[in-house]
Every structure is written in structure tokens, then in C-alpha cells.
Design a protein around this motif. Sequence first.
Motif, PDB file in Angstrom:
ATOM      1  N   ASP A 351       0.851  -1.179   0.000  1.00  0.00           N
ATOM      2  CA  ASP A 351       0.000   0.000   0.000  1.00  0.00           C
ATOM      3  C   ASP A 351       0.896   1.241   0.000  1.00  0.00           C
ATOM      4  O   ASP A 351       2.104   1.153   0.227  1.00  0.00           O
ATOM      5  CB  ASP A 351      -0.904  -0.042   1.240  1.00  0.00           C
ATOM      6  CG  ASP A 351      -2.212   0.723   1.011  1.00  0.00           C
ATOM      7  OD1 ASP A 351      -2.268   1.555   0.088  1.00  0.00           O
ATOM      8  OD2 ASP A 351      -3.159   0.491   1.769  1.00  0.00           O
ATOM      9  N   LEU A 371     -13.786  12.682   4.180  1.00  0.00           N
ATOM     10  CA  LEU A 371     -12.368  12.423   4.126  1.00  0.00           C
ATOM     11  C   LEU A 371     -11.888  12.765   2.716  1.00  0.00           C
ATOM     12  O   LEU A 371     -12.353  12.186   1.745  1.00  0.00           O
ATOM     13  CB  LEU A 371     -12.162  10.929   4.379  1.00  0.00           C
ATOM     14  CG  LEU A 371     -10.904  10.440   5.051  1.00  0.00           C
ATOM     15  CD1 LEU A 371     -10.666  11.137   6.359  1.00  0.00           C
ATOM     16  CD2 LEU A 371     -11.041   8.948   5.288  1.00  0.00           C
TER      17      LEU A 371
ATOM     18  N   LYS B 196     -13.526   6.467   5.401  1.00  0.00           N
ATOM     19  CA  LYS B 196     -12.336   5.617   5.531  1.00  0.00           C
ATOM     20  C   LYS B 196     -12.568   4.213   4.976  1.00  0.00           C
ATOM     21  O   LYS B 196     -11.645   3.404   4.940  1.00  0.00           O
ATOM     22  CB  LYS B 196     -11.870   5.569   6.982  1.00  0.00           C
ATOM     23  CG  LYS B 196     -12.863   4.996   7.956  1.00  0.00           C
ATOM     24  CD  LYS B 196     -12.267   5.017   9.361  1.00  0.00           C
ATOM     25  CE  LYS B 196     -13.286   4.552  10.386  1.00  0.00           C
ATOM     26  NZ  LYS B 196     -12.750   4.548  11.742  1.00  0.00           N
ATOM     27  N   SER B 199     -10.069   3.228   2.044  1.00  0.00           N
ATOM     28  CA  SER B 199      -8.700   2.971   2.504  1.00  0.00           C
ATOM     29  C   SER B 199      -8.635   1.697   3.328  1.00  0.00           C
ATOM     30  O   SER B 199      -7.694   0.916   3.208  1.00  0.00           O
ATOM     31  CB  SER B 199      -8.199   4.126   3.373  1.00  0.00           C
ATOM     32  OG  SER B 199      -8.383   5.325   2.710  1.00  0.00           O
ATOM     33  N   ASN B 200      -9.639   1.499   4.191  1.00  0.00           N
ATOM     34  CA  ASN B 200      -9.625   0.297   5.026  1.00  0.00           C
ATOM     35  C   ASN B 200      -9.722  -0.975   4.196  1.00  0.00           C
ATOM     36  O   ASN B 200      -8.982  -1.927   4.422  1.00  0.00           O
ATOM     37  CB  ASN B 200     -10.789   0.347   6.023  1.00  0.00           C
ATOM     38  CG  ASN B 200     -10.520   1.299   7.165  1.00  0.00           C
ATOM     39  OD1 ASN B 200      -9.493   1.981   7.171  1.00  0.00           O
ATOM     40  ND2 ASN B 200     -11.417   1.359   8.131  1.00  0.00           N
ATOM     41  N   LYS B 202      -8.940  -1.373   1.031  1.00  0.00           N
ATOM     42  CA  LYS B 202      -7.702  -1.537   0.267  1.00  0.00           C
ATOM     43  C   LYS B 202      -6.591  -2.074   1.163  1.00  0.00           C
ATOM     44  O   LYS B 202      -5.823  -2.936   0.753  1.00  0.00           O
ATOM     45  CB  LYS B 202      -7.266  -0.202  -0.324  1.00  0.00           C
ATOM     46  CG  LYS B 202      -8.085   0.257  -1.516  1.00  0.00           C
ATOM     47  CD  LYS B 202      -7.415   1.487  -2.090  1.00  0.00           C
ATOM     48  CE  LYS B 202      -8.381   2.344  -2.868  1.00  0.00           C
ATOM     49  NZ  LYS B 202      -7.744   3.597  -3.286  1.00  0.00           N
ATOM     50  N   ALA B 203      -6.514  -1.547   2.384  1.00  0.00           N
ATOM     51  CA  ALA B 203      -5.462  -1.997   3.302  1.00  0.00           C
ATOM     52  C   ALA B 203      -5.640  -3.471   3.647  1.00  0.00           C
ATOM     53  O   ALA B 203      -4.671  -4.219   3.716  1.00  0.00           O
ATOM     54  CB  ALA B 203      -5.467  -1.150   4.575  1.00  0.00           C
ATOM     55  N   ALA B 274      -4.330  -2.139  -2.865  1.00  0.00           N
ATOM     56  CA  ALA B 274      -4.252  -0.693  -3.020  1.00  0.00           C
ATOM     57  C   ALA B 274      -4.404  -0.221  -4.462  1.00  0.00           C
ATOM     58  O   ALA B 274      -4.593   0.959  -4.710  1.00  0.00           O
ATOM     59  CB  ALA B 274      -2.930  -0.188  -2.454  1.00  0.00           C
TER      60      ALA B 274
END
Lengths: 498, 330
Positions: A351, A371, B196, B199-200, B202-203, B274
Motif C-alpha cells: 500500500d 475524508l 475511511k 482505505s480500510n 484496500k489496506a 491498493a
Amino acid sequence: MEEVILRAENVNKSFGITHAVKDVTLPFNKGEIRGLIGENGSGKSTLMSMLLGIYSIDSGKFILDGKELNVNNQVEANRNGVSIIVQEMGTLSGLTVAENIFLGNEDRFVKFGIKNTTAMNREAQALLDKYGFNRIDATMMIDNYDFEDRKLIEIVKATYFDPKVLVIDETTTALSQSGRDELYKHMNRIRDEGNTVIFISHDLAEVIKYTNSISVLRDGVLIDTVQSSDVTEDDLKKLMVGRVLDDRYYRTDYGEAVSDDVVLSVKNVSVPGEIKNMSFELHKGEILGIGGLSECGMHEVGKAVFGASYDRTGEVTLADGTPINSITTAIKHSIAYASKDRDNESLVINDSISDNICLPSMDSLRVNNILLNKHLNEFANKYAKLISVKMVDVNQFVSDLSGGNKQKVVLARWIGKNSDIVVLDSPTRGIDVKVKADIYALMSEMKKQGKSIIVISEEIMELLGMCDRILVMKDGALSGEFMRSPTLTEEDFIAKMV
Amino acid sequence: MTELQNIEIPTTENKSFGAKYREFMDKPVTRGVLPVVGLLIIIALFAILTGGKIIQPFNISLLLSQTYMLMIAATGVFLIMTMGCLDFSQGSMLAIASIVICYLSTYSLPLAILGGMVTGGAIGAINGFFLVKRKMPSFIVTICTMFLFRGLCAYLTTNSPVYAIGDINKYNTMTIELTLTAIVLLLVYLLFHFTKLGSNLKAIGAGETGARFAGIKVEKTKLLVYIAAGMITGFAAFINVIKVGSVTSTSGNMMETQILIALVLGGLPISGGAKVRFTNVIVGVLTYKILSTGLVMMGFTTQMQQLIEGVIFLIVVAIFSDRKSIQVIK
């Protein structure tokens, strides 16, 4: 005139932006034991991995016995007379001892497409007996033997065919004294038969005692090759680090009192198979060290404090009595954790730098519940720049970064989160001197700001140099405690460790 | 030695063709642009091959009308695949949710929609439960639930197809369907990009352990995403019902594979992570639908279509697979 058996010529290797081995030209003589030393990340293992065909060579070559060595894997290397005993487990679970010894060379027992297992077992047993390891049964599964015996089996596997060059990569740290003696015995035997041993170890006393000559690498560059009989440990350290080794990058203050305020208390914490009944307290503005042998359970203590241990019993509580039982509560209550396993636990490796820095802070980065990527990148950029991460931009993936820069991303994440309790497991593992100094400076700065730090480390000097108080662990339990003092020595410490 | 093993990127000047190719494919721009280029090429190709037929207004609206259901369902699966998980139960889920919608449509339409979504969500919860609590890999769990609910669907439709209320096809208009599809896409897009969630997810796809240590509630997120994807598919079932008006034992057959092919055609890495982009859904579903409609227009038989689609799927996966993370499909 000594006869050269193996020569590395202008060998180079890069990983992403890290130039791990730079233009190394290095001859090895016939019939010698050559030590190969250097700090973590100096390129020793990378150089040897290229010799064995584990890594491809970017440019340059290895000449063995006058011919260019061109191998793509360990089996091919073995056939050319080069073998290795690796740092980690080099035997495969689920196979018998005999199958492990002849792994990749089963062909010699195959007739008309059928493998003659009996013949293979017989020959393996004959080899084991010859080495004096009669107690090991070639027909047994390798899993029936402990780490030490499996290393002995690896010695057989790596040497039975009388290799011209044997590489031993930091094997001794895993062995007991008797195991080491076996290894030294076979190193000497191989040398006496006119072959060459390349011996990698961090134990400088051991290197001086058992080798004929020593080559030193620093930051991927060959510094010098010296005769073992002419040098002392201090000389070698100087060569490895590139200057007289002093404690300049550690803290220099002594005797400053630490606050009595307890910010975190650990009570009767146990984790099955890892730690037994640990209790200690962490004070405000304190740097608390935890040291011991690698397997003593200290690494699990960091996980336990961060709420990341499985099956933990006992209590971890903050000053106000809040219990910490999960990672999310830990992060919510300002606890940060940098794991020893940087690639899997500390970071989301595939990432971006931005995501890695922002992940725990997402909630505070929202503006009107929204965000925005822009804010994330600004935040990441600010903290990455603050501790000077070497990067193209924050959208670069962390998998492309060197070990030291990865660690900086981890630290940037927690500085950005403004955590009050910071648990650092092996913070300088595999990191070069310059970044190390940065990390120590950062720790001092955090201490000044009243933050509390737990440092778990296998490097005793680091603990002695940085900590206000050090806990020593042995076999999963506390075995000693030292307060910061200029007179405290490594020896005092080791006495409690083993 | 261990820590450097998985980041082998050659940087010397005399790179091999393979290294250059890998570097090109690893560029974020490549991943973003290539699927769009693919879509344009496919449109141009079929425009030529069908003599312009495929870009006539009538055919475009026909094409779109066949796209809505897949597009909506793919949006949910997109979230699942971002986490590096898979869902093969989508088709059977759609069938069961359609049956529930048909039953309830005789009482009230809002109730029917709600019922479909709850049904999808419940099946998603079953998938999520076995995935999270029993720690089973997602493709095993969802292949099992696929058979389970395919069987249930066959049982419920043994004697005759299940019919919805007769006048339900009055909602089968482009305006309604396009609006509903756009709403779902927009909602998921906003959630994915401005909370979020993106992003979460993808992480989790890029490194589950690392995500957990960064404070992400991995198990809870997985469970909720499976439920959400189920509900989205339950909603897609409503589109299915207003279009067809009845459910047979083969309703939604192979939809899971169509979604998978579509998302991969859209450039979604099969292991998630990601490099996922929201546009993968839209580009992918359009590419897939134009491809299959084009093949129909050119007069290929169903068997032949499947064969061609299979070959294209293989090629695209081979091009887009991320060697570094392909082994971590959960």
C-alpha cells in the motif's frame, strides 16, 4: 603463493532504490576459512545469496575455479560445488531426514523412473554415522528433531558432497555450545581437505578465533580483508562502522529522575508458550527497555501491551484504569506499536506511504465528516517530511522502500497519531547507522515531550545507551532489572539473560 | 536476506524486456488507462464487425437495459474483491432474493424491495460468518453457499416459475432503471472515496495483518462488507424481477462469473489491494456487456461466446495479475 578458488568480480545488486551490494571484487583462497562481517544491511547475505543463485546478479560475476559461475538456484549451485547453511530453518518439514539430505539430488537413486527409497535411506544413514550423528535416524520425519538437530542435518546436507566453497550464514547464534563445536569441527575438516569456508557471524570473538582471514563490508562496499591473527574486536568494529565506535548517538544524560506517574501497568500477564506472569509499570516520560535472548518472550510483551496477543491472561491497564484488550482500544487510547515484523505487522506492505501513515488517524482527518484525499496526502507528507523519509512522493508504495525508510514510515504514522505510549520492538533492526541515529534522536525528543517509550531489543548496547530502566527476560519471565547507569556493562546484562 | 526477498526490482540500465514490461504494468497510470483503452477498442472493433449496428440508439438502449442488474451487483462484489476476497454465491443470491421479491410484490412494492435486500443481506451474513468466525477461505465458503442456494432455488421453482404481481413490468423503463443504477453507483462511490471505508478495504486487501495492526477491525469489516454486498445484490434482484416478472431455476445462473470477468476486464487486480479503483466497476461491466452483446450480434452461439469470453478472461488476468500479491486471495 595462495591459490584463488573463488572470485567475485564487480558484483552489484540493487533492491528498488537501495544499492545493497556495490561493485564488490573479492577473492577467496583455497583451503581457508574466511570471515565475512558487517552490520545489518551491509550486503553480506545479499552477496552470498547471489553466489548461491538465490538472487539474480545485476552486474558482475563470480569466477569459481577459473570458470564463470552461472547458477539459478541452490541445487545448481550445489552441483557446481557451492553450498550454504542458512540463517533460518533450511530443512523442509513433512519430509524424512534422508529426503531432506538428498533434496534436489534424488535422481541418483532413480532407476527406470522409480526411486529406490531404501538405497537413499541407507546412504543417508551412512553419511549421518560418518559425521558422528548416529542418534539421528535417516528414515524419520525431520519434524521429529529439534532445531539444533535439524541444523546438524543441514551440515550433512551442505557438506556431504565435499563442496569447494561452503557458506555458513549466521548459523551459530541458533546453536548451543555443543552444536557450535560440531560446526567448527566440520569447518576445520573442510578447510583441511583444501576447500574453502565463508563464515558469516555477528559474534566477532568467534570470527577472530575460527577464521584465517576476515573481509569487512559496509553499506554494500568491501572495506578491507585482514588476517584474523592481526586484529582485535575493536579493530573490526571500527572497520564495520567506519569510525571509532563511541556512544555519540546514544543519550548522554545520567541520573535524571523519572516521573513517579504510572501511565501503564501490566499485571500478571501470561501468553501461553510465550510469557509467564509478567508484571511491570511504565512511567511518564520514561524509556523502558526490555532485553534478553531473542526467544525469551520479550517480543510478545510488546504485542500484549498493544492488545494484539492471542489468549492473553492478566491485565494491561492505563493510569485511569482503562483495560487494554484489543488493538483498537490500544490505538484509541494513544498506544503505538512498531513490530519486529516490519513487513507484515508494522506496515501494509503493498500500500502507499500515504495510506500507511494515515490509517490509524483517519477519524481525526475528517472535515465535516468527509475524508478528502488531499488532506490525507498533506498529513502523510507533513509527517514523512518531518522525519525525512526518502521517497518519490507519498503515493509511492512502501514495498519499494529500504528497511530504514520503512521503519521511518512506521514512526511517521505514530508521530502523526500523537501517541503517548510508544512500544518499539527492535526499532533499529536491519537499519544503517545514520537512520539509527535519527531514531535515537527521535526517542530522546519524545521523552522530552513527556511521552513514554518501551523499547524491546536484542541489541544490548542500544538498551544500555537509551533506556532509563531495563527489564531483563529469560524463558518468558522477568529475570532482572537495571536502572540507567554509566557503570552498567554488557556483562552484567548477559549474566541475567542466560 | 529474508526481509529483502519479496522486493526484487532490478534497476540497472540494461533491463531485460520482461523487467521493462513489469515496470510498465506496475505504473498506476497503466492500470488506470489500459482498461479504458480496452473498452474503446472493443467498442470500435464491434462497431466495425457489426457494421455499425451496435452503436445504433436502439441497440445502445437494449445494451444498457441488460447492464443495470450486473452493474449494481458488481458494485457490491467490487467491495468484496477490494479486500482480496471473492464471492461465487452472487447468482444464487440473486435468484433467492428475486423469489422473495416476487412473493412480496403482491403485498407492497417497498416491502418487496426491502425483502429482497434483507434476503441478500442474510445470505451475505452467512458467507461472512463462515469466513470470519470459522476462518474459511472466501471462495470455499461462497462456492458452498452457491450450491446451497442454487439447490433451494431449484426446489422453490420445481413445479412452476415463481411469478411476481402482473403489472410489475410497468417499472421496466430506462428512466427508473438508469436512475436506480446511478444512485447505487453514486452511493458506493461516495462511501469508497470520502470515508475511511475505501482505505480500510484496500489496506485489508494489501496486507491483512498490517491492516489489523493499524487498528482496522478486519473481521467486523469483512462481515459488514459481505452483508452490504448481499443487500446490494438483493436490490439488483428487484431490477431483475421488474424486467423478467418471474423466477425460474436458472435465474441469475453464472452471474458470479460474469461479475468476476467484468471486474477483471475493468482492471481490478484479482487479489484486491491498493491498486483498486472505483472506475474498474463501470469500465469493466460496460466492456463485458459490449463484448457479449457484440458476440451475440455477430451470430456466435452461446457455447462459442463462452469459449471466447474464457480466452479473453485468461489473457486479461495474466496481464493484470500482481505477482507480488496473487498468493493472498482469501
